[in-house]
Design an enzyme around this catalytic site. Structure first.
Site, short mmCIF file in Angstrom:
data_model
loop_
_atom_site.label_atom_id
_atom_site.label_comp_id
_atom_site.label_asym_id
_atom_site.label_seq_id
_atom_site.Cartn_x
_atom_site.Cartn_y
_atom_site.Cartn_z
N LYS A 298 0.69 3.77 -2.22
CA LYS A 298 -0.06 4.95 -2.68
C LYS A 298 0.81 5.89 -3.49
O LYS A 298 0.99 7.06 -3.17
CB LYS A 298 -0.67 5.70 -1.49
CG LYS A 298 -1.71 4.88 -0.73
CD LYS A 298 -2.45 5.74 0.27
CE LYS A 298 -3.38 4.92 1.15
NZ LYS A 298 -2.68 4.07 2.15
N MET A 299 1.32 5.37 -4.60
CA MET A 299 2.24 6.17 -5.42
C MET A 299 1.51 7.32 -6.11
O MET A 299 0.35 7.18 -6.52
CB MET A 299 2.88 5.29 -6.49
CG MET A 299 3.86 4.30 -5.94
SD MET A 299 4.65 3.47 -7.35
CE MET A 299 5.70 2.35 -6.47
N ASP B 57 3.25 10.59 -8.59
CA ASP B 57 4.42 11.39 -8.98
C ASP B 57 4.28 11.62 -10.49
O ASP B 57 3.25 11.27 -11.08
CB ASP B 57 5.71 10.62 -8.61
CG ASP B 57 6.91 11.54 -8.40
OD1 ASP B 57 7.08 12.49 -9.20
OD2 ASP B 57 7.68 11.32 -7.46
N ARG C 26 -15.08 -1.49 10.49
CA ARG C 26 -15.10 -1.51 11.95
C ARG C 26 -16.14 -2.50 12.46
O ARG C 26 -17.33 -2.35 12.14
CB ARG C 26 -15.44 -0.11 12.50
CG ARG C 26 -14.32 0.91 12.30
CD ARG C 26 -13.14 0.59 13.18
NE ARG C 26 -12.03 1.53 13.03
CZ ARG C 26 -11.00 1.39 12.19
NH1 ARG C 26 -10.94 0.34 11.37
NH2 ARG C 26 -10.03 2.26 12.16
N GLY D 190 -7.37 -2.97 10.34
CA GLY D 190 -6.12 -2.79 11.06
C GLY D 190 -6.28 -2.71 12.56
O GLY D 190 -6.22 -3.72 13.27
N ASP E 67 0.86 -1.20 0.00
CA ASP E 67 0.00 0.00 0.00
C ASP E 67 0.89 1.23 0.00
O ASP E 67 0.98 1.95 0.99
CB ASP E 67 -0.92 -0.04 1.22
CG ASP E 67 -1.98 1.05 1.19
OD1 ASP E 67 -2.18 1.65 0.12
OD2 ASP E 67 -2.61 1.28 2.24
O1 LIG Z 1 -8.69 5.03 1.74
C1 LIG Z 1 -7.88 4.36 2.43
C2 LIG Z 1 -6.77 3.75 1.89
C3 LIG Z 1 -5.95 3.02 2.71
N1 LIG Z 1 -6.20 2.89 4.02
C4 LIG Z 1 -5.29 2.06 4.84
O2 LIG Z 1 -6.02 0.96 5.41
C5 LIG Z 1 -5.61 0.73 6.75
C6 LIG Z 1 -6.80 0.92 7.65
O3 LIG Z 1 -6.41 0.73 8.98
P1 LIG Z 1 -7.43 0.83 10.20
O4 LIG Z 1 -6.53 0.73 11.39
O5 LIG Z 1 -8.36 -0.35 10.05
O6 LIG Z 1 -8.15 2.14 10.12
C7 LIG Z 1 -4.46 1.70 7.03
O7 LIG Z 1 -3.26 1.01 6.78
C8 LIG Z 1 -4.64 2.80 5.98
O8 LIG Z 1 -3.41 3.35 5.58
C9 LIG Z 1 -7.31 3.49 4.56
O9 LIG Z 1 -7.59 3.40 5.77
N2 LIG Z 1 -8.14 4.21 3.74
#
Ligand SMILES: O=c1ccn([C@@H]2O[C@H](COP(=O)(O)O)[C@@H](O)[C@H]2O)c(=O)[nH]1
Length: 236
Positions: A68-69, A71, A182, A211, A66
């Protein structure tokens, strides 16, 4: 891969948002066979975590880079070429046309799948307007999905709230990956567009990124197992 072909267990992606490769490997050991798909983002990648992509892939886990490039096109293309050699399944770029076009060129026939981040799940309409955008979340997500599809991008990252509209635009040709998940009662933290695991799967999400509800749980394995059970139940 059509949704029916995705193994139920692979639908849960756990971000290794931890401070070191050692902490990440300890979490992977704790989660054991409960989790098959991991995500490596800014925190771990910038702390020396990129070699974990190959290491985890060698043990049969799937890995989502992840990064997220975003540039100039040439830099994105070359960066994607480098990531394509690491063994990841997914790589994110921001959903800007030049960036997506370059990423698709860079991945070539490597097998790496490019996901375009439509609108971050921590954003609502006010955040977009504050950043200078005229469109609200749903309009911008849909416009970017259309552009991504035309450019040959493999999948989209959005909140589960947009899945219904996205399926109408891209059908099942693109993977839909949803953070902002969640379990009922879990704190949302900085996420603004959220849904429970069961509702996100029922809405048609292919993959859920979860996460903090797992990483910060007293028993991460039990938290992951509970989410896997909720996913399995929603799939019927
Ligand atoms: O739009 C986005 C893109 C990436 N993320 C990533 O997902 C996880 C979410 O983590 P939690 O702890 O469940 O909130 C995190 O690594 C973000 O960088 C996102 O949340 N939303």
């Amino acid at each position: 891969m059509t949704p029916a072909e995705i193994a139920p267990k692979d639908r849960l992606i756990v971000p290794l948002d931890l401070s070191s490769p050692e902490a990440a490997e300890a979490m992977v050991a704790k989660l054991g066979d409960s989790v098959t798909f991991y995500k490596i983002g800014y925190q771990l990648a910038y702390a020396g975590g990129l070699p974990l992509i190959g290491k985890l892939a060698d043990t049969g886990k799937k890995v989502f880079a992840d990064l997220k490039m975003h540039d100039i096109g040439n830099t994105v293309m070359r960066g994607v070429e480098s990531v394509a050699k690491l063994g990841a399944t997914f790589l994110t770029v921001h959903a800007y046309p030049q960036t997506m076009k370059a990423a698709v060129e860079g991945r070539g026939g490597s097998g790496l799948k490019i996901l375009a981040v439509t609108v971050l799940t921590s954003y609502d309409d006010d955040d977009l307007h504050a950043a200078g955008y005229r469109l609200g979340v749903s309009e911008l997500v849909e416009a970017r999905a259309q552009q991504a599809q035309v450019l040959g991008v493999d999948g989209l990252v959005s909140s589960p709230e947009e899945i219904g509209a996205l399926r109408k635009i891209v059908g099942h040709q693109m993977s839909l990956v949803t953070p902002g998940i969640r379990p009922a009662g879990a704190p949302s933290g900085d996420q603004k567009r959220i849904m429970t695991p069961g509702r996100a799967i029922a809405a048609g999400a292919d993959y859920l990124v979860v996460g903090r509800p797992i990483l910060e749980a007293a028993d991460p394995r039990a938290a992951a197992d509970a989410i896997q059970a909720e996913i399995a139940q929603a799939l019927g």
